[in-house]
Design a protein around this motif. Structure first.
Motif, PDB file in Angstrom:
ATOM      1  N   ARG A  77      71.503  80.695  13.222  1.00  0.00           N
ATOM      2  CA  ARG A  77      72.443  81.064  13.921  1.00  0.00           C
ATOM      3  C   ARG A  77      73.471  81.407  12.744  1.00  0.00           C
ATOM      4  O   ARG A  77      74.808  81.417  12.836  1.00  0.00           O
ATOM      5  N   THR A  78      73.725  80.298  11.830  1.00  0.00           N
ATOM      6  CA  THR A  78      74.636  80.053  10.463  1.00  0.00           C
ATOM      7  C   THR A  78      74.059  80.447   9.236  1.00  0.00           C
ATOM      8  O   THR A  78      73.269  79.890   8.405  1.00  0.00           O
ATOM      9  N   ASP A  79      74.089  81.548   8.613  1.00  0.00           N
ATOM     10  CA  ASP A  79      73.883  82.281   7.800  1.00  0.00           C
ATOM     11  C   ASP A  79      75.536  82.504   6.852  1.00  0.00           C
ATOM     12  O   ASP A  79      76.027  83.229   7.550  1.00  0.00           O
ATOM     13  N   PRO A  80      75.109  81.821   5.673  1.00  0.00           N
ATOM     14  CA  PRO A  80      77.124  81.392   5.108  1.00  0.00           C
ATOM     15  C   PRO A  80      77.308  82.943   4.679  1.00  0.00           C
ATOM     16  O   PRO A  80      78.440  82.884   4.767  1.00  0.00           O
ATOM     17  N   ASP A  81      76.350  84.010   4.486  1.00  0.00           N
ATOM     18  CA  ASP A  81      76.803  85.044   3.983  1.00  0.00           C
ATOM     19  C   ASP A  81      77.733  85.806   5.465  1.00  0.00           C
ATOM     20  O   ASP A  81      78.865  86.615   5.040  1.00  0.00           O
ATOM     21  N   PHE A  82      77.422  85.888   6.468  1.00  0.00           N
ATOM     22  CA  PHE A  82      78.153  86.238   7.356  1.00  0.00           C
ATOM     23  C   PHE A  82      79.050  86.010   7.726  1.00  0.00           C
ATOM     24  O   PHE A  82      80.164  86.176   8.590  1.00  0.00           O
ATOM     25  N   ILE A  83      78.904  84.387   7.983  1.00  0.00           N
ATOM     26  CA  ILE A  83      80.246  83.606   8.344  1.00  0.00           C
ATOM     27  C   ILE A  83      81.255  84.089   6.966  1.00  0.00           C
ATOM     28  O   ILE A  83      82.198  83.305   7.576  1.00  0.00           O
ATOM     29  N   PHE A  84      81.142  84.066   6.307  1.00  0.00           N
ATOM     30  CA  PHE A  84      82.398  84.102   5.152  1.00  0.00           C
ATOM     31  C   PHE A  84      81.935  85.572   5.013  1.00  0.00           C
ATOM     32  O   PHE A  84      83.003  86.489   4.011  1.00  0.00           O
ATOM     33  N   ASP A  85      81.314  86.782   5.071  1.00  0.00           N
ATOM     34  CA  ASP A  85      81.562  87.822   5.143  1.00  0.00           C
ATOM     35  C   ASP A  85      81.532  88.725   3.520  1.00  0.00           C
ATOM     36  O   ASP A  85      82.046  88.977   3.398  1.00  0.00           O
ATOM     37  N   MET A  86      80.514  87.931   2.765  1.00  0.00           N
ATOM     38  CA  MET A  86      80.278  87.732   1.437  1.00  0.00           C
ATOM     39  C   MET A  86      78.947  88.732   1.091  1.00  0.00           C
ATOM     40  O   MET A  86      77.827  88.736   1.674  1.00  0.00           O
ATOM     41  N   ALA A  87      79.087  89.650   0.240  1.00  0.00           N
ATOM     42  CA  ALA A  87      77.717  90.196  -0.484  1.00  0.00           C
ATOM     43  C   ALA A  87      77.319  89.787  -1.355  1.00  0.00           C
ATOM     44  O   ALA A  87      77.672  88.421  -1.382  1.00  0.00           O
TER      45      ALA A  87
END
Ligand code: ZN
Length: 219
Positions: A77-87
């Motif tokens: 449940r902890t995906d940094p790309d989604f947590i920080f909205d980064m490509a």
């Protein structure tokens, strides 16, 4: 311990144009942290930039220049790309159960800092972390899990065993994130030299599964 410390954390992050060769074209640590904060706000609000993740639509094959490295838990449940909205191309990510510091991960963070020129290393714990919950269980019962599972529990124990009796699980999760961030600084002379010169900052935070929000901590 989970109280928001965003402003204080930002104030403590050095503002530097960068002086090392790899940092010549990278952003300052303070700018890197603000990027993470703004990205997390977009994520919380569901206001994603709508990026196209196809390798045909971006340029990752031409190289990478991530601005931040993230050490976080392997929790699904902890995906940094989604947590920080980064490509792809923005975040160099190291993951394991409990976001603990060990040799391969530490070497990877050194690579991100020294060779790739990231400006900030963020240790990101999360609420409901099973690794910290397991560690609390081991401290309560005195029983360690079996081989390999004990490798992360034994690295979390020093972070939580000093907490006062009756502390909350969120206190333990925050203490672990802060402890692991300090381990990076203490164990890597390469990284310590970069933080001393102001080219790099190490921060820690906790991702709230229910809120989607990252609360930054005083490291
Ligand atoms: Zn976890």
């Amino acid at each position: 311990m989970l109280a928001s410390a965003s402003a204080a954390v930002l104030a403590a992050v050095p503002v530097s144009a960068g002086s090392s060769a790899t940092a010549a074209t990278s952003v300052s640590p303070a700018t890197a942290l603000r990027r993470l904060e703004r990205g997390n706000t977009r994520s919380v609000n569901g206001n994603f930039k709508g990026k196209n993740y196809s390798p045909l639509a971006s340029t990752p094959a031409k190289g990478q220049q991530p601005f931040a490295a993230i050490l976080t838990c392997g929790d699904s449940r902890t995906d940094p790309d989604f947590i920080f909205d980064m490509a792809p191309g923005n975040l160099f990510v190291v993951r394991n159960a409990g976001n603990v510091v060990e040799s391969v991960g530490l070497g990877s963070l050194e690579f991100a800092a020294d060779a790739l020129g990231v400006s900030v290393i963020a240790v990101l714990g999360h609420t409901e972390c099973g690794a910290v919950i397991a560690t609390e269980g081991s401290l309560t019962t005195g029983d360690m899990p079996g081989p390999h599972l004990d490798s992360f529990v034994e690295r979390i124990i020093p972070a939580v065993e000093e907490l006062p009796t009756g502390h909350s699980m969120n206190d333990a999760i925050a203490a672990n994130a802060v402890y692991q961030a300090r381990q990076i600084q203490a164990r890597s002379s390469t990284i310590a030299d970069m933080t001393a010169s102001g080219d790099l900052a190490i921060v820690s935070g906790v991702y709230g599964l229910a809120s989607g929000r990252v609360t930054w901590l005083q490291t």
